[in-house]
Design a protein around this motif. Structure first.
Motif, PDB file in Angstrom:
ATOM      1  N   LEU A   1      47.266  45.180  26.770  1.00  0.00           N
ATOM      2  CA  LEU A   1      47.316  43.920  26.031  1.00  0.00           C
ATOM      3  C   LEU A   1      46.780  42.747  26.841  1.00  0.00           C
ATOM      4  O   LEU A   1      46.660  41.635  26.323  1.00  0.00           O
ATOM      5  N   GLY A   2      46.495  42.976  28.114  1.00  0.00           N
ATOM      6  CA  GLY A   2      46.033  41.894  28.973  1.00  0.00           C
ATOM      7  C   GLY A   2      47.153  41.071  29.554  1.00  0.00           C
ATOM      8  O   GLY A   2      46.932  39.944  30.006  1.00  0.00           O
ATOM      9  N   VAL A   3      48.369  41.613  29.559  1.00  0.00           N
ATOM     10  CA  VAL A   3      49.546  40.881  30.041  1.00  0.00           C
ATOM     11  C   VAL A   3      49.909  41.375  31.439  1.00  0.00           C
ATOM     12  O   VAL A   3      50.062  42.575  31.664  1.00  0.00           O
ATOM     13  N   ARG A   4      50.036  40.461  32.365  1.00  0.00           N
ATOM     14  CA  ARG A   4      50.464  40.783  33.729  1.00  0.00           C
ATOM     15  C   ARG A   4      51.976  40.686  33.833  1.00  0.00           C
ATOM     16  O   ARG A   4      52.600  39.838  33.193  1.00  0.00           O
ATOM     17  N   LEU A   5      52.570  41.542  34.655  1.00  0.00           N
ATOM     18  CA  LEU A   5      54.017  41.574  34.856  1.00  0.00           C
ATOM     19  C   LEU A   5      54.344  41.115  36.262  1.00  0.00           C
ATOM     20  O   LEU A   5      53.771  41.604  37.235  1.00  0.00           O
ATOM     21  N   ALA A   6      55.256  40.148  36.390  1.00  0.00           N
ATOM     22  CA  ALA A   6      55.720  39.677  37.693  1.00  0.00           C
ATOM     23  C   ALA A   6      57.235  39.811  37.735  1.00  0.00           C
ATOM     24  O   ALA A   6      57.932  39.282  36.858  1.00  0.00           O
ATOM     25  N   VAL A   7      57.750  40.509  38.734  1.00  0.00           N
ATOM     26  CA  VAL A   7      59.183  40.792  38.833  1.00  0.00           C
ATOM     27  C   VAL A   7      59.736  40.144  40.093  1.00  0.00           C
ATOM     28  O   VAL A   7      59.132  40.234  41.169  1.00  0.00           O
ATOM     29  N   ARG A   8      60.893  39.521  39.959  1.00  0.00           N
ATOM     30  CA  ARG A   8      61.585  38.908  41.091  1.00  0.00           C
ATOM     31  C   ARG A   8      63.008  39.418  41.118  1.00  0.00           C
ATOM     32  O   ARG A   8      63.713  39.399  40.108  1.00  0.00           O
ATOM     33  N   GLY A   9      63.442  39.905  42.272  1.00  0.00           N
ATOM     34  CA  GLY A   9      64.785  40.441  42.389  1.00  0.00           C
ATOM     35  C   GLY A   9      64.796  41.951  42.239  1.00  0.00           C
ATOM     36  O   GLY A   9      63.794  42.571  41.869  1.00  0.00           O
TER      37      GLY A   9
ATOM     38  N   ARG B   1      47.697  37.129  18.499  1.00  0.00           N
ATOM     39  CA  ARG B   1      47.736  35.976  19.405  1.00  0.00           C
ATOM     40  C   ARG B   1      47.815  36.435  20.860  1.00  0.00           C
ATOM     41  O   ARG B   1      47.182  35.851  21.743  1.00  0.00           O
ATOM     42  N   VAL B   2      48.596  37.491  21.121  1.00  0.00           N
ATOM     43  CA  VAL B   2      48.687  38.021  22.480  1.00  0.00           C
ATOM     44  C   VAL B   2      47.359  38.645  22.905  1.00  0.00           C
ATOM     45  O   VAL B   2      46.906  38.467  24.042  1.00  0.00           O
ATOM     46  N   LEU B   3      46.718  39.382  22.001  1.00  0.00           N
ATOM     47  CA  LEU B   3      45.424  39.992  22.320  1.00  0.00           C
ATOM     48  C   LEU B   3      44.380  38.947  22.696  1.00  0.00           C
ATOM     49  O   LEU B   3      43.484  39.204  23.501  1.00  0.00           O
ATOM     50  N   ALA B   4      44.496  37.760  22.116  1.00  0.00           N
ATOM     51  CA  ALA B   4      43.512  36.701  22.366  1.00  0.00           C
ATOM     52  C   ALA B   4      43.856  35.848  23.577  1.00  0.00           C
ATOM     53  O   ALA B   4      43.025  35.045  24.022  1.00  0.00           O
ATOM     54  N   ALA B   5      45.048  36.002  24.119  1.00  0.00           N
ATOM     55  CA  ALA B   5      45.512  35.103  25.180  1.00  0.00           C
ATOM     56  C   ALA B   5      44.774  35.354  26.492  1.00  0.00           C
ATOM     57  O   ALA B   5      44.453  36.498  26.838  1.00  0.00           O
ATOM     58  N   ARG B   6      44.529  34.290  27.206  1.00  0.00           N
ATOM     59  CA  ARG B   6      43.907  34.375  28.521  1.00  0.00           C
ATOM     60  C   ARG B   6      44.968  34.160  29.604  1.00  0.00           C
ATOM     61  O   ARG B   6      45.749  33.214  29.542  1.00  0.00           O
ATOM     62  N   ASP B   7      45.019  35.070  30.569  1.00  0.00           N
ATOM     63  CA  ASP B   7      45.880  34.914  31.746  1.00  0.00           C
ATOM     64  C   ASP B   7      47.366  34.824  31.402  1.00  0.00           C
ATOM     65  O   ASP B   7      48.102  34.016  31.971  1.00  0.00           O
ATOM     66  N   LEU B   8      47.834  35.654  30.474  1.00  0.00           N
ATOM     67  CA  LEU B   8      49.242  35.637  30.105  1.00  0.00           C
ATOM     68  C   LEU B   8      50.053  36.468  31.104  1.00  0.00           C
ATOM     69  O   LEU B   8      49.707  37.605  31.411  1.00  0.00           O
ATOM     70  N   VAL B   9      51.117  35.886  31.599  1.00  0.00           N
ATOM     71  CA  VAL B   9      51.994  36.550  32.568  1.00  0.00           C
ATOM     72  C   VAL B   9      53.413  36.535  32.019  1.00  0.00           C
ATOM     73  O   VAL B   9      53.889  35.515  31.512  1.00  0.00           O
ATOM     74  N   VAL B  10      54.099  37.675  32.120  1.00  0.00           N
ATOM     75  CA  VAL B  10      55.523  37.716  31.789  1.00  0.00           C
ATOM     76  C   VAL B  10      56.298  37.853  33.097  1.00  0.00           C
ATOM     77  O   VAL B  10      56.049  38.749  33.903  1.00  0.00           O
TER      78      VAL B  10
END
Length: 308
Positions: free
Chosen positions: A74-82, A233-242
């Motif tokens: 989907l072009g979504v990056r995942l960032a995890v803390r903890g 909308r998610v498919l079109a998003a640029r640089d989306l990070v969760v």
């Protein structure tokens, strides 16, 4: 425990969604992402047969890999803390989007508590059932105690369980306090953690633009919006990070009050002072020790009965 009807609502509307001038990728990139998503759905369909026969550790690794792969498609990056505790736990998170499910499974392949309608979703419903998801019929409040018993049994068996106790999605932007579900975290699922003697681990989920660092509502799934429109909308998003922040675990003592436990978890997720429960005194604060590498949670009250 008495049955509690779980029919929460949020105050979000179309005005919470991003405007037409948001950064978007090209049509070609969107098409490539859509093909990648369809490919991961086909992989998921194959996993429906494989997951039930895999040992628990291998099943968790496969689910985690599939969730991360789908988010990547989907072009979504995942960032995890903890860091999560190594043993069973009740994972509770705020609810912004259908993407939250992928985010939780990518971090901690837990058994999900989902509304009954998810059973009938294409591919995802099959995957949920194959992964041991638990379903709740929110139109039948008398069934809720039975659902809580099933959650407790699952936790006692050593399986982590993930719940979205707000019960509905909202835009997830911090200044939009009026958009949050008015009754906050519903307490029913927390009774399962008390009954099973399992820790509660609050997860804070948020979405931002990698380019600007600003929080975004691009991934939000609100009101009467269709799932397809949200996916587009998610498919079109640029640089989306969760971002997924794992906060300090809460360890309820036997006989702890599930409402106070829910308020403490909600405070950890939304970084708010605990809200007093109607008819109960405000409680003095006691420290909660966070595991190494985790995000500190707000202090909890003595009446919560937290065990070290």
């Amino acid at each position: 425990m008495s049955a509690e009807l779980w029919r929460p609502t949020a105050g979000c509307g179309p005005d919470c969604l991003p405007g037409a001038r948001r950064a978007e990728v090209s049509l070609g990139r969107r098409a490539a992402r859509l093909l990648g998503l369809l490919g991961m759905m086909l992989v998921g369909a194959g996993l429906v047969v494989l997951l039930p026969v895999l040992p628990a550790a291998e099943r968790a690794a496969v689910v985690r890999g599939w969730a991360r792969g789908t988010a990547g498609a989907l072009g979504v990056r995942l960032a995890v803390r903890g860091r999560l505790p190594r043993r069973r736990a009740l994972l509770v998170a705020n609810h912004v989007s259908w993407l939250d499910i992928l985010a939780v499974l990518a971090v901690a392949p837990a058994r999900l508590l989902a509304k009954r309608e998810v059973r009938n979703w294409p591919v995802l419903g099959l995957l949920a059932r194959a992964g041991g998801a638990l379903f709740v019929d929110r139109s039948r409040p008398r069934d809720l105690p039975r659902t809580v018993d099933r959650l407790a049994t699952t936790l006692r068996a050593g399986h982590p369980v993930a719940v979205f106790p707000e019960g509905t999605t909202w835009c997830g932007v911090a200044p939009s306090a009026g958009c949050r579900p008015r009754r906050g975290f519903r307490p029913a699922a927390f009774q399962a953690a008390i009954d099973a003697g399992a820790p509660v681990v609050p997860l804070r989920i948020s979405y931002r633009s990698a380019a600007t660092g600003a929080t975004t509502t691009t991934a939000a799934f609100l009101g009467d919006e269709t799932l397809w429109r949200s996916v587009c909308r998610v498919l079109a998003a640029r640089d989306l990070v969760v971002d997924v922040a794992v906060t300090a675990a809460l360890h309820p003592a036997p006989g702890a009050d599930r409402r106070l436990l829910a308020r403490a978890a909600e405070s950890a997720v939304h970084l708010l002072p605990p809200r007093p429960v109607a008819g109960r005194p405000t409680l003095a604060a006691v420290p909660v020790v966070a595991p190494p590498g985790s995000v500190a949670a707000p202090a909890a009250g003595t009446g919560l009965g937290l065990a070290a």
